[in-house]
Design a protein around this motif. Structure first.
Motif, mmCIF file in Angstrom:
data_model
loop_
_atom_site.group_PDB
_atom_site.id
_atom_site.type_symbol
_atom_site.label_atom_id
_atom_site.label_comp_id
_atom_site.label_asym_id
_atom_site.label_seq_id
_atom_site.Cartn_x
_atom_site.Cartn_y
_atom_site.Cartn_z
ATOM 1 N N UNK A 176 0.833 -1.202 0.000
ATOM 2 C CA UNK A 176 0.000 0.000 0.000
ATOM 3 C C UNK A 176 0.868 1.253 0.000
ATOM 4 N N UNK A 177 1.924 1.248 0.822
ATOM 5 C CA UNK A 177 2.838 2.399 0.881
ATOM 6 C C UNK A 177 3.563 2.577 -0.445
ATOM 7 N N UNK A 178 4.020 1.485 -1.037
ATOM 8 C CA UNK A 178 4.764 1.564 -2.289
ATOM 9 C C UNK A 178 3.922 2.126 -3.426
ATOM 10 N N UNK A 179 2.609 1.889 -3.370
ATOM 11 C CA UNK A 179 1.729 2.343 -4.444
ATOM 12 C C UNK A 179 1.084 3.696 -4.152
ATOM 13 N N UNK A 180 1.368 4.263 -2.994
ATOM 14 C CA UNK A 180 0.841 5.596 -2.674
ATOM 15 C C UNK A 180 1.931 6.632 -2.859
#
Length: 399
Positions: A176-180
């Motif tokens: 989730x962090x990598x895609x935000x």
């Protein structure tokens, strides 16, 4: 956050492969689609049918599948995803990635992709601690590969230590962090790292054993949270990470000048092991050995970079220092924080018996004006992620 995202999931060969099944379930529960790739070794631990059934998509295993390769299917697979995730990522897969091998479908996809890659290492503790694995890890993080884990705990082989694959929920959060955009988007953060070399003559110098590993991991972790990172590094053995602005220096004076030139910043983290002294009577030519006569070295105090920036006209809102101690760690670090005027001190015990200076792990105490937090011994990359997360929470979103 993951609705509509496409994840290419590569499942390596290891007992932790069973956790990949739960990861697929969690990803699909968040609205993501999962394209699974199962290595031959991975198929020894989970069945192709179970992976494909949970993913709801065809499973890919063979590089030379005549149906898909007629249209260069491995290239399409590597480019269609929003993120490539390797879980578990074995020592063998890490080695292939670091050395650029493309000997099967998984390694070929990783070479061909133009998307970000997140790995979740999982292996025996001795394999994780092996110098070759740590070299490969440094190469991968330097190339911009994201990592999550490994965790410390009991393993299927009966040993205990770092090497357990991160839990599926933690991997989901990392995805989730990598895609935000990241909580530090729009923030400029300054990081110093490595030792300084103070010359005695054109050949010799005074230095210390700092590898720069913790500073490099910090810069990578802050980058991964969306920060613009200025990375001022002495001559460290650990390469700087990709995706940051690298300023290379040798001496403490050069480091101070580089730091001041990089201001203003939202935060400054001083992880470098700066030499306290320099040789005042530095020789312009190589000093010759003369029988029965020893050279006399005169020392002068180097600039105090942490104290200078803590009282600078362009002082960042958050200034973090490091304290490498060999005794009375917390007491010395608390006194240092007050003396220097910084906001936080990250303190650790670098006595030779700890193996921390130059090693792959760290055990730190986070010291603020109000508290002392004792963190467990962790891989330096995980320490960096925790510090970066704390910095993001403290700074908050950019205006």
């Amino acid at each position: 956050m993951l609705a509509g995202k496409r994840i290419l999931l590569i499942i390596g060969g290891g007992i932790a492969a069973y956790k990949a099944l739960e990861l697929i379930r969690l990803l699909r529960g968040q609205g993501a689609s999962v394209t699974p790739v199962l290595t031959r070794a991975g198929a020894e631990f989970v069945t192709p049918l179970s992976v494909a059934a949970l993913a709801g998509e065809p499973l890919h295993q063979d590089l030379f599948d005549l149906t898909t390769e007629a249209e260069m299917g491995h290239i399409q697979l590597s480019r269609a995803a929003d993120l490539v995730v390797v879980a578990p990522c074995t020592a063998d897969l890490m080695a292939k990635m670091a050395q650029g091998h493309a000997t099967d479908l998984a390694s070929t996809l990783l070479m061909a992709t133009d998307k970000r890659v997140l790995i979740a290492p999982a292996m025996n503790v001795r394999m994780w601690e092996h110098p070759a694995t740590q070299r490969n890890l440094a190469t991968l993080t330097g190339d911009g590969i994201l990592t999550i884990g490994p965790d410390i705990g009991d393993m299927a082989c009966g040993e205990h230590g770092p090497g357990r694959m991160a839990e599926p929920a933690a991997i989901l959060a990392a995805i989730d962090t990598a895609l935000s955009d990241g909580p530090l988007k729009g923030r400029h953060i300054l990081v110093t790292s490595g030792p300084t070399h103070e010359p005695i003559d054109p050949v010799r110098y005074i230095a210390n054993r700092s590898s720069g590993q913790q500073g490099s991991a910090l810069a990578a972790a802050l980058r991964d949270l969306g920060a613009q990172v200025s990375f001022v590094t002495g001559p460290a053995s650990t390469p700087p990470p990709a995706g940051v602005t690298v300023i290379r220096v040798d001496t403490a004076q050069q480091m101070l000048e580089a730091v001041q030139s990089a201001l203003p910043a939202d935060a400054a983290i001083f992880a470098a092991a700066v030499a306290d002294w320099r040789v005042k009577n530095e020789a312009g030519q190589k000093m010759k050995k003369i029988a029965g006569a020893l050279p006399t070295l005169e020392f002068a105090e180097n600039p105090d970079i942490l104290a200078t920036i803590s009282h600078h006209a362009q002082r960042p809102p958050l200034v973090v220092g490091f304290a490498a101690e060999t005794e009375s760690v917390i007491a010395h670090a608390q006194a240092k924080r007050l003396r220097k005027g910084c906001d936080w001190i990250i303190a650790n015990d670098v006595s030779p018996a700890t193996g921390i200076m130059g090693g792959a792990e760290n055990a730190v105490h986070l010291i603020t004006a109000d508290s002392v937090e004792d963190w467990p011994r962790l891989p330096k990359a995980e320490v960096a992620r925790r510090i970066a997360a704390r910095i993001a929470a403290t700074l908050g979103p950019a205006a």
